[in-house]
Design a protein around this motif. Sequence first.
Motif, PDB file in Angstrom:
ATOM      1  N   GLN A  98       0.833  -1.205   0.000  1.00 52.56           N
ATOM      2  CA  GLN A  98       0.000   0.000   0.000  1.00 52.56           C
ATOM      3  C   GLN A  98       0.870   1.259   0.000  1.00 52.56           C
ATOM      4  OE1 GLN A  98      -2.183  -1.185   3.552  1.00 52.56           O
ATOM      5  NE2 GLN A  98      -4.079  -1.355   2.370  1.00 52.56           N
ATOM      6  N   ILE A  99       1.952   1.229   0.767  1.00 48.95           N
ATOM      7  CA  ILE A  99       2.845   2.391   0.821  1.00 48.95           C
ATOM      8  C   ILE A  99       3.577   2.568  -0.502  1.00 48.95           C
ATOM      9  CG2 ILE A  99       4.892   3.361   1.930  1.00 48.95           C
ATOM     10  CD1 ILE A  99       3.972   2.042   4.533  1.00 48.95           C
ATOM     11  N   THR A 100       3.969   1.469  -1.127  1.00 47.66           N
ATOM     12  CA  THR A 100       4.633   1.549  -2.432  1.00 47.66           C
ATOM     13  C   THR A 100       3.727   2.216  -3.454  1.00 47.66           C
ATOM     14  OG1 THR A 100       5.949  -0.431  -1.990  1.00 47.66           O
ATOM     15  CG2 THR A 100       5.689   0.205  -4.288  1.00 47.66           C
ATOM     16  N   ASP A 101       2.452   1.813  -3.470  1.00 53.41           N
ATOM     17  CA  ASP A 101       1.487   2.435  -4.391  1.00 53.41           C
ATOM     18  C   ASP A 101       1.334   3.921  -4.088  1.00 53.41           C
ATOM     19  OD1 ASP A 101       1.045   0.046  -5.663  1.00 53.41           O
ATOM     20  OD2 ASP A 101      -0.787  -0.430  -4.553  1.00 53.41           O
ATOM     21  N   LEU A 102       1.293   4.266  -2.806  1.00 54.18           N
ATOM     22  CA  LEU A 102       1.120   5.656  -2.392  1.00 54.18           C
ATOM     23  C   LEU A 102       2.287   6.523  -2.895  1.00 54.18           C
ATOM     24  CD1 LEU A 102      -0.912   7.302  -0.653  1.00 54.18           C
ATOM     25  CD2 LEU A 102       0.635   6.943   1.279  1.00 54.18           C
ATOM     26  N   ILE A 103       3.501   6.024  -2.729  1.00 56.37           N
ATOM     27  CA  ILE A 103       4.684   6.792  -3.152  1.00 56.37           C
ATOM     28  C   ILE A 103       4.772   6.857  -4.672  1.00 56.37           C
ATOM     29  CG2 ILE A 103       7.213   6.852  -3.154  1.00 56.37           C
ATOM     30  CD1 ILE A 103       7.152   5.699  -0.329  1.00 56.37           C
ATOM     31  N   ASN A 104       4.499   5.745  -5.339  1.00 61.26           N
ATOM     32  CA  ASN A 104       4.598   5.739  -6.803  1.00 61.26           C
ATOM     33  C   ASN A 104       3.528   6.598  -7.468  1.00 61.26           C
ATOM     34  OD1 ASN A 104       6.914   4.190  -7.239  1.00 61.26           O
ATOM     35  ND2 ASN A 104       5.801   2.262  -7.081  1.00 61.26           N
ATOM     36  N   GLN A 105       2.415   6.834  -6.775  1.00 61.17           N
ATOM     37  CA  GLN A 105       1.350   7.665  -7.342  1.00 61.17           C
ATOM     38  C   GLN A 105       1.436   9.129  -6.900  1.00 61.17           C
ATOM     39  OE1 GLN A 105      -2.394   5.736  -6.386  1.00 61.17           O
ATOM     40  NE2 GLN A 105      -1.726   3.789  -7.237  1.00 61.17           N
ATOM     41  N   ALA A 106       2.327   9.427  -5.976  1.00 64.45           N
ATOM     42  CA  ALA A 106       2.448  10.813  -5.496  1.00 64.45           C
ATOM     43  C   ALA A 106       2.941  11.717  -6.625  1.00 64.45           C
ATOM     44  CB  ALA A 106       3.413  10.869  -4.317  1.00 64.45           C
ATOM     45  N   PRO A 107       2.359  12.906  -6.767  1.00 70.10           N
ATOM     46  CA  PRO A 107       2.734  13.792  -7.881  1.00 70.10           C
ATOM     47  C   PRO A 107       4.070  14.485  -7.675  1.00 70.10           C
ATOM     48  CG  PRO A 107       1.147  14.882  -6.459  1.00 70.10           C
ATOM     49  CD  PRO A 107       1.295  13.474  -5.928  1.00 70.10           C
ATOM     50  N   PHE A 108       4.644  14.935  -8.798  1.00 69.10           N
ATOM     51  CA  PHE A 108       5.845  15.782  -8.832  1.00 69.10           C
ATOM     52  C   PHE A 108       7.128  15.059  -8.433  1.00 69.10           C
ATOM     53  CE2 PHE A 108       2.262  18.610  -7.372  1.00 69.10           C
ATOM     54  CZ  PHE A 108       1.958  19.094  -8.630  1.00 69.10           C
ATOM     55  N   LEU A 109       7.078  13.753  -8.257  1.00 67.36           N
ATOM     56  CA  LEU A 109       8.273  12.964  -7.953  1.00 67.36           C
ATOM     57  C   LEU A 109       8.770  12.286  -9.216  1.00 67.36           C
ATOM     58  CD1 LEU A 109       7.037  11.326  -4.629  1.00 67.36           C
ATOM     59  CD2 LEU A 109       8.928  12.945  -4.815  1.00 67.36           C
ATOM     60  N   THR A 110      10.032  11.846  -9.200  1.00 65.23           N
ATOM     61  CA  THR A 110      10.598  11.163 -10.360  1.00 65.23           C
ATOM     62  C   THR A 110      11.000   9.744  -9.990  1.00 65.23           C
ATOM     63  OG1 THR A 110      12.841  11.940  -9.850  1.00 65.23           O
ATOM     64  CG2 THR A 110      11.491  13.333 -11.286  1.00 65.23           C
ATOM     65  N   GLY A 111      11.060   8.887 -11.004  1.00 62.33           N
ATOM     66  CA  GLY A 111      11.491   7.513 -10.781  1.00 62.33           C
ATOM     67  C   GLY A 111      10.377   6.633 -10.263  1.00 62.33           C
ATOM     68  N   ILE A 129       9.750   3.200  -7.327  1.00 65.14           N
ATOM     69  CA  ILE A 129      10.337   2.387  -6.267  1.00 65.14           C
ATOM     70  C   ILE A 129       9.787   0.964  -6.312  1.00 65.14           C
ATOM     71  CG2 ILE A 129      10.752   4.341  -4.732  1.00 65.14           C
ATOM     72  CD1 ILE A 129       8.303   3.251  -3.060  1.00 65.14           C
ATOM     73  N   GLU A 130      10.616   0.033  -5.876  1.00 65.26           N
ATOM     74  CA  GLU A 130      10.179  -1.349  -5.707  1.00 65.26           C
ATOM     75  C   GLU A 130       9.648  -1.519  -4.286  1.00 65.26           C
ATOM     76  OE1 GLU A 130       9.994  -3.392  -8.214  1.00 65.26           O
ATOM     77  OE2 GLU A 130      10.901  -1.869  -9.522  1.00 65.26           O
ATOM     78  N   VAL A 131       8.982  -2.622  -4.032  1.00 61.37           N
ATOM     79  CA  VAL A 131       8.364  -2.860  -2.729  1.00 61.37           C
ATOM     80  C   VAL A 131       9.454  -3.077  -1.672  1.00 61.37           C
ATOM     81  CG1 VAL A 131       6.799  -4.329  -1.421  1.00 61.37           C
ATOM     82  CG2 VAL A 131       6.379  -3.907  -3.850  1.00 61.37           C
ATOM     83  N   PRO A 132       9.462  -2.260  -0.606  1.00 59.18           N
ATOM     84  CA  PRO A 132      10.478  -2.392   0.443  1.00 59.18           C
ATOM     85  C   PRO A 132      10.101  -3.464   1.460  1.00 59.18           C
ATOM     86  CG  PRO A 132       9.039  -0.583   0.969  1.00 59.18           C
ATOM     87  CD  PRO A 132       8.548  -1.142  -0.342  1.00 59.18           C
ATOM     88  N   LEU A 153      13.114   9.650  -1.425  1.00 59.67           N
ATOM     89  CA  LEU A 153      12.033   9.791  -0.449  1.00 59.67           C
ATOM     90  C   LEU A 153      11.863   8.494   0.338  1.00 59.67           C
ATOM     91  CD1 LEU A 153       9.757  11.500   0.738  1.00 59.67           C
ATOM     92  CD2 LEU A 153       8.251  10.631  -1.054  1.00 59.67           C
ATOM     93  N   LEU A 154      11.913   7.359  -0.353  1.00 59.55           N
ATOM     94  CA  LEU A 154      11.815   6.065   0.323  1.00 59.55           C
ATOM     95  C   LEU A 154      12.941   5.907   1.344  1.00 59.55           C
ATOM     96  CD1 LEU A 154      10.682   3.212   0.690  1.00 59.55           C
ATOM     97  CD2 LEU A 154      12.098   2.482  -1.239  1.00 59.55           C
ATOM     98  N   GLN A 155      14.144   6.277   0.947  1.00 59.84           N
ATOM     99  CA  GLN A 155      15.281   6.183   1.861  1.00 59.84           C
ATOM    100  C   GLN A 155      15.056   7.023   3.114  1.00 59.84           C
ATOM    101  OE1 GLN A 155      19.079   6.918  -0.129  1.00 59.84           O
ATOM    102  NE2 GLN A 155      18.352   5.855  -1.948  1.00 59.84           N
ATOM    103  N   ARG A 156      14.484   8.208   2.942  1.00 62.13           N
ATOM    104  CA  ARG A 156      14.202   9.071   4.094  1.00 62.13           C
ATOM    105  C   ARG A 156      13.198   8.420   5.046  1.00 62.13           C
ATOM    106  NH1 ARG A 156      12.087  14.388   1.641  1.00 62.13           N
ATOM    107  NH2 ARG A 156      11.476  14.750   3.815  1.00 62.13           N
ATOM    108  N   THR A 157      12.177   7.771   4.471  1.00 56.04           N
ATOM    109  CA  THR A 157      11.171   7.122   5.318  1.00 56.04           C
ATOM    110  C   THR A 157      11.778   5.968   6.102  1.00 56.04           C
ATOM    111  OG1 THR A 157      10.421   5.507   3.646  1.00 56.04           O
ATOM    112  CG2 THR A 157       9.384   7.692   3.619  1.00 56.04           C
ATOM    113  N   GLN A 158      12.727   5.283   5.496  1.00 54.60           N
ATOM    114  CA  GLN A 158      13.361   4.139   6.159  1.00 54.60           C
ATOM    115  C   GLN A 158      14.360   4.586   7.216  1.00 54.60           C
ATOM    116  OE1 GLN A 158      14.612   2.140   2.468  1.00 54.60           O
ATOM    117  NE2 GLN A 158      13.120   0.535   2.883  1.00 54.60           N
ATOM    118  N   VAL A 159      15.087   5.650   6.919  1.00 54.64           N
ATOM    119  CA  VAL A 159      16.010   6.209   7.927  1.00 54.64           C
ATOM    120  C   VAL A 159      15.209   6.710   9.126  1.00 54.64           C
ATOM    121  CG1 VAL A 159      17.593   8.128   8.410  1.00 54.64           C
ATOM    122  CG2 VAL A 159      17.860   6.787   6.314  1.00 54.64           C
TER     123      VAL A 159
END
Length: 320
Positions: free
Chosen positions: A121-134, A136-139, A160-166
């Motif tokens: 669910q979080i992967t879908d949320l990040i991949n659909q967020a606007p104004f971002l590039t690239g 992500i795979e499922v963490p 952004l994913l890295q920031r959430t994990q840190v």
Amino acid sequence: MRKFVIVLGALLVLLAVFFVFGKSIYSRPGILQVTKNVVIPKGNTEAILKHLQTEHVIGNDFINKIVFQLAAKMTENQGTLHAAEFSFPKNASIHQVLQILRHAKPVQHELTIPEGLTRYQITDLINQAPFLTGHIEVPAEGSILPQTYAYEFGYSRDKLLQRTQVAMQKALDQVWKDRQPIVQVKTPRELLTLASIVEKETALSRERPMIARVFINRLQKEMRLQSDPTVIYALTDGHGKLDRPLLRRDWEVESPYNTYWIAGLPPSPICSPGKAALEAVAHPADGNMLYFVANGTGGHSFSSTLTEHNHNVHTYKEKK
């Protein structure tokens, strides 16, 4: 010589007139009708000006063009014109536009990751967020801290994913360091896993420490946790909500995540818990509670004996 003086004088008068007129153009309100966010591309002053004219921030006429270019040149010691997304106010003057391009903070967008979502669910949320590039795979499950994250236009989804994990690792480290020692929760990983179950069991902050205590007490007595959210996780393979009511026969599904079927904790978290759920496991409520059931008012009734629990279940069913 006299003609030269006359011509020179005329030129000086024209320059003075142009300076006064240009200064008024430089400072007067612009044509922008409403406050607007504009993405400024990389390029020279000419390219930036064309883009501002296309976006109707600067007037698309010769005078505005000349004034903008001259002003940018004459004030270049004040800083570089940056490429980013900026917010330009209604009727921004050329002076304001140049100040924004040089000194304003780029527009900040926000992505809120709610507590209790699974990794899919979080992967879908990040991949659909606007104004971002690239993309992500499922963490790993439970590796992301639910909270609000700010980012700029063109920011990398991977960063952004890295920031959430840190953020999750820092939160978990701090909670583990300050925890109340509990024999049944031996590692930060186990704390995270139990917190994920607590997160899914209640949305009420006051109940989280009590539910944590129930599960810790059950672990101490070597009772199975019997948590319905773990069954749902097993049935959906961690993809999210079950599209039907949970049935009694579902408790028998053979899965390392089904805490009706296994003893102890699942092998990993079942969602991303928030800080409050982590704290609840690190500092559970006092008591000998072993059971809880919905009370029909959005919360739960807690009990320490099966007899009392069965009574609470009967009361809940009567309310329904």
